[in-house]
Design a protein around this motif. Structure first.
Motif, PDB file in Angstrom:
ATOM      1  N   GLY A   1      83.108  11.860  29.814  1.00 51.66           N
ATOM      2  CA  GLY A   1      81.747  12.284  29.522  1.00 51.66           C
ATOM      3  C   GLY A   1      81.155  13.211  30.564  1.00 51.66           C
ATOM      4  O   GLY A   1      79.993  13.586  30.476  1.00 51.66           O
ATOM      5  N   GLY A   2      81.946  13.552  31.586  1.00 53.84           N
ATOM      6  CA  GLY A   2      81.493  14.514  32.578  1.00 53.84           C
ATOM      7  C   GLY A   2      80.934  13.928  33.859  1.00 53.84           C
ATOM      8  O   GLY A   2      80.440  14.666  34.711  1.00 53.84           O
TER       9      GLY A   2
ATOM     10  N   LEU B   1      88.847  13.888  37.534  1.00 53.80           N
ATOM     11  CA  LEU B   1      88.701  14.918  36.513  1.00 53.80           C
ATOM     12  C   LEU B   1      89.457  14.486  35.266  1.00 53.80           C
ATOM     13  O   LEU B   1      90.487  13.814  35.364  1.00 53.80           O
ATOM     14  CB  LEU B   1      89.260  16.253  37.011  1.00 53.80           C
ATOM     15  CG  LEU B   1      88.472  16.932  38.127  1.00 53.80           C
ATOM     16  CD1 LEU B   1      89.250  18.125  38.684  1.00 53.80           C
ATOM     17  CD2 LEU B   1      87.106  17.358  37.629  1.00 53.80           C
ATOM     18  N   PRO B   2      88.966  14.868  34.092  1.00 51.86           N
ATOM     19  CA  PRO B   2      89.697  14.522  32.869  1.00 51.86           C
ATOM     20  C   PRO B   2      90.927  15.411  32.714  1.00 51.86           C
ATOM     21  O   PRO B   2      90.933  16.519  33.236  1.00 51.86           O
ATOM     22  CB  PRO B   2      88.679  14.796  31.765  1.00 51.86           C
ATOM     23  CG  PRO B   2      87.690  15.742  32.343  1.00 51.86           C
ATOM     24  CD  PRO B   2      87.704  15.532  33.828  1.00 51.86           C
ATOM     25  N   PRO B   3      91.922  14.938  32.048  1.00 51.34           N
ATOM     26  CA  PRO B   3      92.028  13.603  31.482  1.00 51.34           C
ATOM     27  C   PRO B   3      92.443  12.598  32.560  1.00 51.34           C
ATOM     28  O   PRO B   3      93.322  12.880  33.376  1.00 51.34           O
ATOM     29  CB  PRO B   3      93.117  13.746  30.427  1.00 51.34           C
ATOM     30  CG  PRO B   3      94.006  14.849  30.935  1.00 51.34           C
ATOM     31  CD  PRO B   3      93.095  15.780  31.698  1.00 51.34           C
TER      32      PRO B   3
ATOM     33  N   ASP C   1      78.845  23.276  46.637  1.00 49.63           N
ATOM     34  CA  ASP C   1      80.312  23.229  46.544  1.00 49.63           C
ATOM     35  C   ASP C   1      80.897  21.869  46.906  1.00 49.63           C
ATOM     36  O   ASP C   1      81.954  21.777  47.520  1.00 49.63           O
ATOM     37  CB  ASP C   1      80.933  24.315  47.440  1.00 49.63           C
ATOM     38  CG  ASP C   1      80.488  25.703  47.043  1.00 49.63           C
ATOM     39  OD1 ASP C   1      80.104  25.903  45.877  1.00 49.63           O
ATOM     40  OD2 ASP C   1      80.508  26.592  47.907  1.00 49.63           O
ATOM     41  N   TRP C   2      80.239  20.800  46.515  1.00 49.46           N
ATOM     42  CA  TRP C   2      80.654  19.450  46.906  1.00 49.46           C
ATOM     43  C   TRP C   2      81.898  18.984  46.155  1.00 49.46           C
ATOM     44  O   TRP C   2      82.817  18.421  46.738  1.00 49.46           O
ATOM     45  CB  TRP C   2      79.504  18.480  46.665  1.00 49.46           C
ATOM     46  CG  TRP C   2      79.799  17.086  47.075  1.00 49.46           C
ATOM     47  CD1 TRP C   2      80.142  16.042  46.259  1.00 49.46           C
ATOM     48  CD2 TRP C   2      79.783  16.547  48.393  1.00 49.46           C
ATOM     49  NE1 TRP C   2      80.321  14.903  46.986  1.00 49.46           N
ATOM     50  CE2 TRP C   2      80.107  15.191  48.309  1.00 49.46           C
ATOM     51  CE3 TRP C   2      79.513  17.095  49.650  1.00 49.46           C
ATOM     52  CZ2 TRP C   2      80.176  14.368  49.421  1.00 49.46           C
ATOM     53  CZ3 TRP C   2      79.576  16.267  50.747  1.00 49.46           C
ATOM     54  CH2 TRP C   2      79.911  14.925  50.631  1.00 49.46           C
ATOM     55  N   ALA C   3      81.912  19.183  44.833  1.00 48.89           N
ATOM     56  CA  ALA C   3      83.017  18.643  44.041  1.00 48.89           C
ATOM     57  C   ALA C   3      83.368  19.584  42.898  1.00 48.89           C
ATOM     58  O   ALA C   3      82.503  20.254  42.342  1.00 48.89           O
ATOM     59  CB  ALA C   3      82.635  17.276  43.467  1.00 48.89           C
TER      60      ALA C   3
ATOM     61  N   GLY D   1      86.156  23.446  36.259  1.00 46.53           N
ATOM     62  CA  GLY D   1      87.018  24.019  37.292  1.00 46.53           C
ATOM     63  C   GLY D   1      86.264  24.612  38.465  1.00 46.53           C
ATOM     64  O   GLY D   1      86.856  24.971  39.476  1.00 46.53           O
ATOM     65  N   GLU D   2      84.961  24.747  38.333  1.00 45.77           N
ATOM     66  CA  GLU D   2      84.128  25.325  39.393  1.00 45.77           C
ATOM     67  C   GLU D   2      83.637  24.247  40.347  1.00 45.77           C
ATOM     68  O   GLU D   2      83.537  23.077  39.984  1.00 45.77           O
ATOM     69  CB  GLU D   2      82.921  26.034  38.772  1.00 45.77           C
ATOM     70  CG  GLU D   2      83.273  27.184  37.856  1.00 45.77           C
ATOM     71  CD  GLU D   2      83.958  28.338  38.572  1.00 45.77           C
ATOM     72  OE1 GLU D   2      83.520  28.681  39.685  1.00 45.77           O
ATOM     73  OE2 GLU D   2      84.922  28.885  38.022  1.00 45.77           O
TER      74      GLU D   2
END
Length: 171
Positions: free
Chosen positions: A28-29, A35-37, A150-152, A157-158
Motif C-alpha cells: 500500500g506504499g 519495497l514491494p514486492p 532523500d531519506w528513503a 524508485g526516487e
C-alpha cells in the motif's frame, strides 16, 4: 470488536498475520523499510527479529478486529542514561481492510499511556513526507519538527524526504 494488547510472544498464526500485515502495508506504499514486492519469507524473517528483540528496548502491541490482527505498533525506549525520558515509535501499521476505524489512534494512545507509565515524557517518530500517516500523527496532536531530504527510496524508485514528529507527554 476492537482490542489492543501487548504482544510478548507470538504463535505461528500470529507471526503469519503480522507478516501479512507488513506485506499489505508495503504493497500500500507504507515507508517502513521495505519495497514491494515483499515476500512472505522476508516478512516472516523481519517479525522473527522483532519478536526476538522484545524486552526493555522494544515493546510491541497489536490491534485486533474481531480476533484478527489488523494493526501493530512498536515502541523503542531509549536505554541510554541521558535518554531515559524518551522513546521512539516505530512501524505503526494498519491493514488496508481496517483503515478508517481509529486503529492507528488507539494504538498511539496505548503507546502514549505505556510510555507515561514508564516515566517517558518525549516520544519521537518519522514518516514519509506527504503520506497519509503524516495526517494521522497531526490528528493525534503530534508536532512536526522538520523534514530530512532523500531519506528513503520509495516505490517509484526516487528518494523521498521523511518528516520528524515529536510529542511531549505530561508526567
Amino acid at each position: 470488536m476492537i482490542s489492543i494488547r501487548r504482544l510478548e510472544q507470538a504463535t505461528p498464526e500470529e507471526r503469519r498475520a503480522l507478516a501479512e500485515l507488513l506485506i499489505d502495508s508495503v504493497e500500500g506504499g507504507a515507508s517502513v523499510g521495505f519495497l514491494p514486492p515483499l515476500s512472505l519469507d522476508a516478512a516472516v524473517e523481519y517479525w522473527r527479529g522483532v519478536l526476538a528483540a522484545l524486552g526493555p528496548g522494544l515493546v510491541l502491541w497489536v490491534a485486533e478486529v474481531d480476533g484478527r490482527i489488523d494493526g501493530t505498533v512498536q515502541l523503542a525506549p531509549s536505554l541510554r542514561p541521558n535518554g531515559l525520558h524518551r522513546a521512539e515509535v516505530q512501524k505503526l501499521l494498519v491493514h488496508s481492510r481496517a483503515r478508517g476505524q481509529g486503529l492507528a489512534s488507539r494504538l498511539l494512545q496505548e503507546v502514549e499511556q505505556f510510555a507515561r507509565g514508564q516515566g517517558r515524557t518525549l516520544l519521537v517518530l518519522d514518516t514519509l513526507a506527504g503520506s497519509k500517516a503524516e495526517a494521522v500523527y497531526q490528528h493525534c496532536q503530534w508536532q512536526r519538527a522538520g523534514e530530512i531530504p532523500d531519506w528513503a527510496r520509495h516505490t517509484d524508485g526516487e528518494l523521498h524526504p521523511t518528516v520528524l514528529f515529536f510529542k511531549r507527554l505530561a508526567p
